[in-house]
Design a protein around this motif. Structure first.
Motif, PDB file in Angstrom:
ATOM      1  N   ALA A  88     -49.716  38.379  23.775  1.00  8.86           N
ATOM      2  CA  ALA A  88     -48.888  37.734  24.790  1.00  8.86           C
ATOM      3  C   ALA A  88     -47.981  36.723  24.103  1.00  8.86           C
ATOM      4  CB  ALA A  88     -49.767  37.029  25.826  1.00  8.86           C
ATOM      5  N   GLY A  89     -46.776  36.565  24.631  1.00  9.80           N
ATOM      6  CA  GLY A  89     -45.856  35.618  24.015  1.00  9.80           C
ATOM      7  C   GLY A  89     -44.819  35.116  24.984  1.00  9.80           C
ATOM      8  N   SER A  90     -44.111  34.072  24.573  1.00  6.46           N
ATOM      9  CA  SER A  90     -43.031  33.517  25.374  1.00  6.46           C
ATOM     10  C   SER A  90     -42.050  32.823  24.442  1.00  6.46           C
ATOM     11  CB  SER A  90     -43.576  32.527  26.410  1.00  6.46           C
ATOM     12  OG  SER A  90     -42.561  32.114  27.310  1.00  6.46           O
ATOM     13  N   ILE A  91     -40.768  32.909  24.791  1.00  6.33           N
ATOM     14  CA  ILE A  91     -39.690  32.310  24.004  1.00  6.33           C
ATOM     15  C   ILE A  91     -38.860  31.425  24.923  1.00  6.33           C
ATOM     16  CG2 ILE A  91     -37.634  32.757  22.596  1.00  6.33           C
ATOM     17  CD1 ILE A  91     -38.823  35.547  22.021  1.00  6.33           C
ATOM     18  N   THR A  92     -38.448  30.261  24.428  1.00  8.20           N
ATOM     19  CA  THR A  92     -37.592  29.367  25.203  1.00  8.20           C
ATOM     20  C   THR A  92     -36.566  28.718  24.296  1.00  8.20           C
ATOM     21  OG1 THR A  92     -37.598  27.545  26.813  1.00  8.20           O
ATOM     22  CG2 THR A  92     -39.133  27.364  24.969  1.00  8.20           C
ATOM     23  N   HIS A  93     -35.398  28.399  24.852  1.00  3.39           N
ATOM     24  CA  HIS A  93     -34.296  27.808  24.084  1.00  3.39           C
ATOM     25  C   HIS A  93     -33.783  26.544  24.753  1.00  3.39           C
ATOM     26  CE1 HIS A  93     -34.033  32.221  23.441  1.00  3.39           C
ATOM     27  NE2 HIS A  93     -33.660  31.915  22.221  1.00  3.39           N
ATOM     28  N   THR A  94     -33.330  25.609  23.933  1.00  9.85           N
ATOM     29  CA  THR A  94     -32.415  24.565  24.369  1.00  9.85           C
ATOM     30  C   THR A  94     -31.250  24.580  23.380  1.00  9.85           C
ATOM     31  OG1 THR A  94     -33.215  22.700  23.022  1.00  9.85           O
ATOM     32  CG2 THR A  94     -34.428  23.186  25.062  1.00  9.85           C
ATOM     33  N   ASP A  95     -30.279  23.692  23.573  1.00  9.34           N
ATOM     34  CA  ASP A  95     -29.177  23.623  22.619  1.00  9.34           C
ATOM     35  C   ASP A  95     -29.657  23.197  21.237  1.00  9.34           C
ATOM     36  OD1 ASP A  95     -27.403  24.343  24.586  1.00  9.34           O
ATOM     37  OD2 ASP A  95     -26.775  22.286  25.028  1.00  9.34           O
ATOM     38  N   GLN A  96     -30.806  22.508  21.180  1.00  6.82           N
ATOM     39  CA  GLN A  96     -31.262  21.910  19.932  1.00  6.82           C
ATOM     40  C   GLN A  96     -32.386  22.669  19.248  1.00  6.82           C
ATOM     41  OE1 GLN A  96     -32.237  17.900  21.264  1.00  6.82           O
ATOM     42  NE2 GLN A  96     -30.254  17.160  20.559  1.00  6.82           N
ATOM     43  N   LEU A  97     -33.102  23.496  19.968  1.00  5.18           N
ATOM     44  CA  LEU A  97     -34.223  24.190  19.344  1.00  5.18           C
ATOM     45  C   LEU A  97     -34.564  25.467  20.085  1.00  5.18           C
ATOM     46  CD1 LEU A  97     -36.890  23.598  21.311  1.00  5.18           C
ATOM     47  CD2 LEU A  97     -36.772  21.375  20.215  1.00  5.18           C
ATOM     48  N   CYS A  98     -35.277  26.327  19.391  1.00  7.34           N
ATOM     49  CA  CYS A  98     -35.813  27.550  19.965  1.00  7.34           C
ATOM     50  C   CYS A  98     -37.296  27.587  19.618  1.00  7.34           C
ATOM     51  CB  CYS A  98     -35.097  28.769  19.395  1.00  7.34           C
ATOM     52  SG  CYS A  98     -35.790  30.333  19.964  1.00  7.34           S
ATOM     53  N   LEU A  99     -38.131  27.808  20.632  1.00  3.44           N
ATOM     54  CA  LEU A  99     -39.582  27.829  20.454  1.00  3.44           C
ATOM     55  C   LEU A  99     -40.141  29.171  20.884  1.00  3.44           C
ATOM     56  CD1 LEU A  99     -40.335  24.355  22.049  1.00  3.44           C
ATOM     57  CD2 LEU A  99     -41.073  24.979  19.742  1.00  3.44           C
ATOM     58  N   ALA A 100     -41.165  29.628  20.179  1.00  2.00           N
ATOM     59  CA  ALA A 100     -41.898  30.827  20.576  1.00  2.00           C
ATOM     60  C   ALA A 100     -43.385  30.556  20.393  1.00  2.00           C
ATOM     61  CB  ALA A 100     -41.475  32.035  19.748  1.00  2.00           C
ATOM     62  N   VAL A 101     -44.186  31.067  21.323  1.00  2.40           N
ATOM     63  CA  VAL A 101     -45.638  30.991  21.211  1.00  2.40           C
ATOM     64  C   VAL A 101     -46.213  32.386  21.420  1.00  2.40           C
ATOM     65  CG1 VAL A 101     -45.921  28.578  21.894  1.00  2.40           C
ATOM     66  CG2 VAL A 101     -45.812  30.334  23.661  1.00  2.40           C
ATOM     67  N   VAL A 102     -47.306  32.679  20.730  1.00  3.10           N
ATOM     68  CA  VAL A 102     -48.008  33.950  20.897  1.00  3.10           C
ATOM     69  C   VAL A 102     -49.507  33.685  20.893  1.00  3.10           C
ATOM     70  CG1 VAL A 102     -46.186  35.302  19.785  1.00  3.10           C
ATOM     71  CG2 VAL A 102     -48.092  34.446  18.419  1.00  3.10           C
ATOM     72  N   SER A 103     -50.243  34.567  21.563  1.00  3.41           N
ATOM     73  CA  SER A 103     -51.702  34.482  21.575  1.00  3.41           C
ATOM     74  C   SER A 103     -52.268  35.859  21.900  1.00  3.41           C
ATOM     75  CB  SER A 103     -52.180  33.464  22.609  1.00  3.41           C
ATOM     76  OG  SER A 103     -53.604  33.458  22.681  1.00  3.41           O
ATOM     77  N   ASN A 104     -53.373  36.188  21.264  1.00  5.33           N
ATOM     78  CA  ASN A 104     -54.098  37.405  21.649  1.00  5.33           C
ATOM     79  C   ASN A 104     -55.330  37.045  22.477  1.00  5.33           C
ATOM     80  OD1 ASN A 104     -55.750  36.344  19.663  1.00  5.33           O
ATOM     81  ND2 ASN A 104     -55.384  37.989  18.177  1.00  5.33           N
ATOM     82  N   GLY A 105     -55.365  35.810  23.003  1.00  2.00           N
ATOM     83  CA  GLY A 105     -56.499  35.360  23.790  1.00  2.00           C
ATOM     84  C   GLY A 105     -56.232  35.286  25.279  1.00  2.00           C
ATOM     85  N   VAL A 106     -54.993  35.633  25.709  1.00  2.00           N
ATOM     86  CA  VAL A 106     -54.645  35.590  27.126  1.00  2.00           C
ATOM     87  C   VAL A 106     -53.851  36.835  27.494  1.00  2.00           C
ATOM     88  CG1 VAL A 106     -54.627  33.067  27.303  1.00  2.00           C
ATOM     89  CG2 VAL A 106     -52.538  34.273  26.651  1.00  2.00           C
ATOM     90  N   ARG A 107     -53.724  37.066  28.800  1.00  2.00           N
ATOM     91  CA  ARG A 107     -52.932  38.195  29.274  1.00  2.00           C
ATOM     92  C   ARG A 107     -51.442  37.875  29.264  1.00  2.00           C
ATOM     93  NH1 ARG A 107     -54.618  39.492  34.961  1.00  2.00           N
ATOM     94  NH2 ARG A 107     -53.279  41.315  34.669  1.00  2.00           N
ATOM     95  N   SER A 108     -51.104  36.613  29.492  1.00  2.00           N
ATOM     96  CA  SER A 108     -49.695  36.266  29.592  1.00  2.00           C
ATOM     97  C   SER A 108     -49.498  34.784  29.310  1.00  2.00           C
ATOM     98  CB  SER A 108     -49.173  36.604  30.992  1.00  2.00           C
ATOM     99  OG  SER A 108     -47.793  36.331  31.096  1.00  2.00           O
ATOM    100  N   LEU A 109     -48.337  34.444  28.737  1.00  2.00           N
ATOM    101  CA  LEU A 109     -47.951  33.063  28.457  1.00  2.00           C
ATOM    102  C   LEU A 109     -46.581  32.786  29.048  1.00  2.00           C
ATOM    103  CD1 LEU A 109     -48.827  32.693  24.645  1.00  2.00           C
ATOM    104  CD2 LEU A 109     -50.031  31.602  26.541  1.00  2.00           C
ATOM    105  N   GLY A 110     -46.392  31.559  29.494  1.00  2.00           N
ATOM    106  CA  GLY A 110     -45.069  31.098  29.915  1.00  2.00           C
ATOM    107  C   GLY A 110     -44.794  29.739  29.299  1.00  2.00           C
ATOM    108  N   LEU A 111     -43.714  29.627  28.547  1.00  2.91           N
ATOM    109  CA  LEU A 111     -43.326  28.371  27.906  1.00  2.91           C
ATOM    110  C   LEU A 111     -41.895  28.048  28.288  1.00  2.91           C
ATOM    111  CD1 LEU A 111     -43.839  26.078  25.765  1.00  2.91           C
ATOM    112  CD2 LEU A 111     -42.863  27.659  24.077  1.00  2.91           C
TER     113      LEU A 111
END
Length: 225
Positions: A88-111
């Motif tokens: 499971a993973g999620s990606i988010t952006h602002t003008d200053q940074l881009c973040l991504a998180v991943v995990s194989n311990g959950v069904r879904s992530l929201g960041l």
């Protein structure tokens, strides 16, 4: 760039599961996307292509941070990232940074990450219900509007891989524990497997000029996030 060490620490604190995290600067040139990913950016303007590449670079950094091999993350027909099986993973952006998180311990992530700013007063009624505003009367409305927006964004991003359903801000009702850095996003309409009154718990933090929010659904051991 803001204090990335503080932001990374805050994002890890949003989740109670083993997590891989990646962070990139979308303002810098990015490495080429991998085979299978470029099709999603056909016809896009250069700034959008670079933002997309920053997100995919952050996603691969997150996989490696989790001790996993870096893999391509193409785009599904519904425009959502197609994460490798079991991840499971999620990606988010602002003008200053881009973040991504991943995990194989959950069904879904929201960041979600937002730069701290005042929302346009005209859009606050679209994002926030009167009930949400009155419930949090001790929080200044400009700050509350951004908090509700970010919480609903994280909850929406977490539910989408499981339901594939698009909906507006009015479907979720957010309640904050401001001192505890927690919130609940409650469904006001049935969406896929989620019934009216079912809540998605999440966390938020203000750090380095940013507001970060996170929601995890369905830990692999069967417990909630």
């Amino acid at each position: 760039m803001p204090d990335t060490t503080a932001i990374e620490r805050a994002v890890r604190g949003l989740f109670e599961v083993p997590l891989g995290l990646g962070l990139t600067d979308p303002g810098l040139p990015q490495p080429p996307v991998w085979p299978g990913e470029a099709e999603a950016m056909t016809g896009a303007i250069p700034a959008r292509r670079n933002e997309f590449a920053a997100g995919r670079a952050a996603a691969r950094m997150a996989m490696q941070d989790a001790g996993l091999p870096a893999r391509a993350v193409p785009v599904r027909a519904n425009r959502a990232p197609d994460w490798p099986p079991g991840l499971a993973g999620s990606i988010t952006h602002t003008d200053q940074l881009c973040l991504a998180v991943v995990s194989n311990g959950v069904r879904s992530l929201g960041l979600d990450a937002e730069q701290l700013h005042r929302l346009d007063e005209d859009i606050i009624p679209i994002i926030c219900s009167d009930k949400e505003i009155s419930r949090h009367a001790n929080v200044a409305l400009p700050r509350l509007g951004l908090m509700i927006f970010a919480a609903k964004e994280a909850a929406y991003k977490a539910q989408f891989p499981l339901t594939g359903q698009i909906f507006g801000f009015e479907v979720l009702d957010v309640t904050f524990d401001v001192a505890g850095g927690r919130f609940d996003a409650t469904f006001l309409q049935p969406i896929g497997p989620f019934a009216i009154g079912e809540s998605l718990p999440g966390r938020f933090a203000e750090v380095a000029g940013h507001l970060v929010t996170g929601v995890a659904i369905g830990q692999r051991d069967g417990e909630g996030a």
